[in-house]
Write an enzyme that holds these catalytic residues in place. Structure first.
Site, PDB file in Angstrom:
ATOM      1  CE1 TYR A 171     -25.690  56.187 -62.899  1.00  0.00           C
ATOM      2  CE2 TYR A 171     -25.321  56.634 -60.563  1.00  0.00           C
ATOM      3  CZ  TYR A 171     -25.948  55.913 -61.554  1.00  0.00           C
ATOM      4  OH  TYR A 171     -26.826  54.920 -61.224  1.00  0.00           O
ATOM      5  CE1 TYR A 181     -35.644  55.380 -61.375  1.00  0.00           C
ATOM      6  CE2 TYR A 181     -36.464  55.885 -59.171  1.00  0.00           C
ATOM      7  CZ  TYR A 181     -36.447  55.063 -60.281  1.00  0.00           C
ATOM      8  OH  TYR A 181     -37.226  53.939 -60.318  1.00  0.00           O
ATOM      9  CG  ASP A 228     -31.938  55.760 -67.750  1.00  0.00           C
ATOM     10  OD1 ASP A 228     -32.661  54.901 -67.208  1.00  0.00           O
ATOM     11  OD2 ASP A 228     -31.776  56.912 -67.286  1.00  0.00           O
TER      12      ASP A 228
END
Ligand SMILES: [Zn+2]
Ligand SMILES: [Zn+2]
Length: 410
Positions: free
Chosen positions: A300, A372, A234
């Site tokens: 992440y 996601y 993103d």
């Protein structure tokens, strides 16, 4: 099928050059060139007529098919070599455009004597010019992926170059939460410039693509660049760790022997604090395909705010319950306008609590490609199940998100 000599004799009712005669029998395996084939067939026909006391054929003057086009081969080759001076290349290929009138005459000849052994004039012309050029320059002919194709229009002795793109592989890191991966034209004016975009034509003033691509395009003296990333993060996510693989494609490069180390330095100076690149090396269109198809796991780090106080034991329990689990994600509301609304399953492969202060926490997680992550945290109004928010029973929001590893190398 007729005897070859009969067919050659029938063909010689027209005045043909040795190339055009020999090319009718190009698929008879003799190890000869078309010109040599033509020469020997002409001799065979002459011998037979002499032995049969028939009058000799009139001597060859001007080819009724090609009008002696093969005499021009050295001039075509010279024109190709001159044109090729404008670009850097290691491999080349010749293409030709032949006068349609010649092609028509060739087809009529095929109707007369048969096409089953014949080769089109274009193929022979490509080959002959290729051989001549090969004798004048050190670079090699490459049929599958030449750096440059020289297209000769034989009517005007005009040469056009079709230069293959240059592909450069690397890995990038992005330290900004404000730039997209690829250039993003203004959605109102589509790049022309308007009031919405302050006449820049862009939604974002720069991008990973532009910071990397512009120096490479300039060095390569190309016309434009395209960015092929192994997925994308993103805009507001940083890309850290080992970086994300990409291939930068430069169209119509005049230079292709770039000093990649120096180029890497220049990009990293220009991108200071925003992006950097490493591992630059030359690549290919095949690798672009592999990069687009890769589905590596990702790691992440995510900073989460809880809407109310969270109990540490409860949080530990929830983290335990989510650390190896399959989740179902309906296409997120934030991207539903540009992607099909589908439910897909993805795997959470690891979840670790790194920091916690009662109302916020930092997690590290590893997921299957295509997960996601923000939605796995806040639940996307029940579109992702299960989620951290759902399991805790407390609304959660993502303060920031970083990609810390793309696991494409193990
Ligand atoms: Zn000819
Ligand atoms: Zn605009």
């Amino acid at each position: 099928m007729d005897h070859l000599i009969d067919r050659a004799e029938r063909a010689l009712s027209l005045d043909l050059c040795d190339h055009c005669l020999g090319r009718l029998f190009a698929r008879v395996d003799t190890g000869l060139s078309n010109r040599e084939r033509g020469e020997s067939l002409r001799m065979a026909v002459a011998w037979r007529r002499a032995l049969e006391d028939r009058k000799p054929l009139p001597p060859h003057q001007r080819c009724q098919i090609c009008d002696e086009l093969f005499e021009m081969v050295p001039r075509f080759a010279q024109a190709v070599v001159e044109k090729l001076r404008s670009v850097e290349f290691d491999t080349f290929l010749i293409g030709t455009r032949i006068d349609p009138l010649i092609l028509e005459k060739e087809e009529r000849l095929w109707e007369m004597v048969g096409q089953d052994r014949a080769e089109p004039i274009k193929a022979e012309m490509n080959q002959e010019i290729g051989k001549a050029v090969q004798g004048m320059i050190p670079q090699e002919v490459d049929f599958s992926s030449p750096d440059v194709v020289a297209l000769v229009d034989t009517r005007f002795c005009h040469v056009e170059l079709d230069v293959s793109p240059l592909f450069i592989y690397g890995r990038y890191r992005k330290y900004s939460r404000a730039i997209p991966q690829t250039r993003w034209p203004c959605n109102r004016c589509r790049g022309k410039g308007c009031t919405k975009c302050n006449n820049t034509g862009k939604m974002y003033q720069t991008s990973v693509q532009e910071i990397i691509g512009e120096p490479i395009r300039k060095w390569a003296e190309g016309t434009d660049h395209f960015f092929h990333g192994m997925g994308r993060e993103d805009i507001d996510a940083r890309m850290l760790g080992n970086g994300r693989p990409f291939i930068l494609e430069v169209r119509e490069p005049k230079r292709r022997r770039l000093d990649l180390e120096a180029l890497e330095n220049e990009i990293n100076m220009a991108g200071k604090g925003v992006i950097d690149v490493r591992d630059l090396r030359f690549s290919s269109r095949d690798e672009v395909r592999r990069i687009k198809l890769a589905i590596p796991d990702k790691e992440y780090r995510v900073r989460v705010q809880f809407e109310s106080k969270v109990n540490k034991e409860q949080l530990d329990e929830v983290v335990q319950s989510l650390k190896r689990i399959r989740i179902t994600q309906q296409t997120p509301a934030r991207v539903a306008h540009r992607r099909a609304d589908l439910a897909r399953e993805r795997e959470i492969k690891g979840l670790v609590l790194e920091e916690f202060d009662g109302s916020s926490a930092t997690f590290r997680l590893r997921t299957e490609a295509g997960t996601y992550v923000k939605e796995f945290i806040h639940g996307d109004s029940g579109r992702t199940i299960p989620s951290l928010a759902e399991r805790l029973g407390i609304p959660c929001s993502v303060e920031w998100l970083d990609v810390i590893e793309i696991a494409d190398q193990n």
